[in-house]
Design a protein around this motif. Sequence first.
Motif, PDB file in Angstrom:
ATOM      1  N   GLU A  64      -6.207  11.542  -3.168  1.00 17.60           N
ATOM      2  CA  GLU A  64      -7.014  10.815  -2.197  1.00 17.60           C
ATOM      3  C   GLU A  64      -7.547  11.864  -1.233  1.00 17.60           C
ATOM      4  O   GLU A  64      -6.862  12.274  -0.295  1.00 17.60           O
ATOM      5  N   PRO A  97      -2.919   2.134  -4.885  1.00 15.48           N
ATOM      6  CA  PRO A  97      -2.366   1.513  -3.676  1.00 15.48           C
ATOM      7  C   PRO A  97      -0.857   1.357  -3.814  1.00 15.48           C
ATOM      8  O   PRO A  97      -0.325   1.277  -4.929  1.00 15.48           O
ATOM      9  N   ASP A 121      -3.210   2.212   1.391  1.00 15.17           N
ATOM     10  CA  ASP A 121      -4.289   2.808   0.601  1.00 15.17           C
ATOM     11  C   ASP A 121      -5.385   3.262   1.555  1.00 15.17           C
ATOM     12  O   ASP A 121      -5.497   2.744   2.672  1.00 15.17           O
ATOM     13  N   SER A 125      -8.494  -3.187  -0.587  1.00 15.27           N
ATOM     14  CA  SER A 125      -7.961  -3.565  -1.897  1.00 15.27           C
ATOM     15  C   SER A 125      -8.154  -5.051  -2.148  1.00 15.27           C
ATOM     16  O   SER A 125      -8.316  -5.858  -1.229  1.00 15.27           O
ATOM     17  N   ASP A 186      -7.626  -1.167  -5.687  1.00 13.28           N
ATOM     18  CA  ASP A 186      -8.592  -0.703  -4.687  1.00 13.28           C
ATOM     19  C   ASP A 186     -10.006  -0.685  -5.255  1.00 13.28           C
ATOM     20  O   ASP A 186     -10.255  -1.080  -6.399  1.00 13.28           O
TER      21      ASP A 186
END
Length: 325
Positions: A64, A97, A121, A125, A186
């Motif tokens: 991420e 997530p 996350d 989502s 997500d």
Amino acid sequence: NNVVFTYTLTDLSIATVEIDISEDSGATWTVTDTSVSGDIGAGITSGAGKSITWNAGTDFNEQEQTDIRVRARALDVFGNQSSFTQSANFTLDTKNPVVANVSATQNSGLNTVAITYDLSDAHNSTVELDISEDGGATWTVTDTSVSGAVGAGITSGTSKAITWDAGTDFSGQDQSDIRVRVRATDTFANSSGNAESANFSLDSKAPAITNVAASQTAGSTNVSFTYDLVDSGAVNIALDISQDSGATWIVTDASVIGAVGADVVPGTDKTIIWDAGTDFDEEQQSDMRVRIRGFDTHNNVSANIQSADFILDTLNPVVNVAVHL
């Protein structure tokens, strides 16, 4: 989890195109890029809108980041090689997530269930849930009557709350092995696993009242009402009395005692005593009737169950004395 790179290639001959990927704005170029397809490798012709697809979910999973960058260069058939041309930084999300701390409990006095969970996350989502009635062996209970932090656009946070209307979706049930599981997907199709609650109890079933009977006690103005009660816990019992075979239910019953009111334990031959001499004195009727109902701690209410007509006599005898002279 696919990333699409586009570029323009200008050359009089075909070329071999290669790329590198950076996870630190170009400081290093070590990210794996073996899962690429499209206008890459040998035999690439000149033109605008050339496209390369990188499967980041395979090469760079559970990441991420906002500082990803790609660079490309081309080598033509005569050995002439371009310099690297870089993209701007872009955001990449291949991280699933995380759903945790799922819990569920029935709301006191209601047929609704409060479900809570934590969601982590970087992006919004879509949250889904399933409900089991057998400790997680199957997940087939209807859950269409849910509201709150469920569905699309759910932000990260702790103690996210969903309300399930079990009275609508799962009425007439009294079980201790209900369970819920929650999952999130997500905006880049990264999906968490199912996170489950512990088993919890659900009561959407009304108490059952049967065998209501009534009779005046011999030698007394008291009336005995009896009934059977079935439920998983203590029940509030209420009653009404009619003097016209059930057409109206307005007879005073303030003097009742026994298995009436709050916290009546289920069982057979539950007994209520009504002091008719106090509440309904100087009456003599054959069309008296009682009806009894119960409601439990989750406000599940039984039907009114009636007795047959019974005879009541609270009328004092009248003696007329005549003296004949």
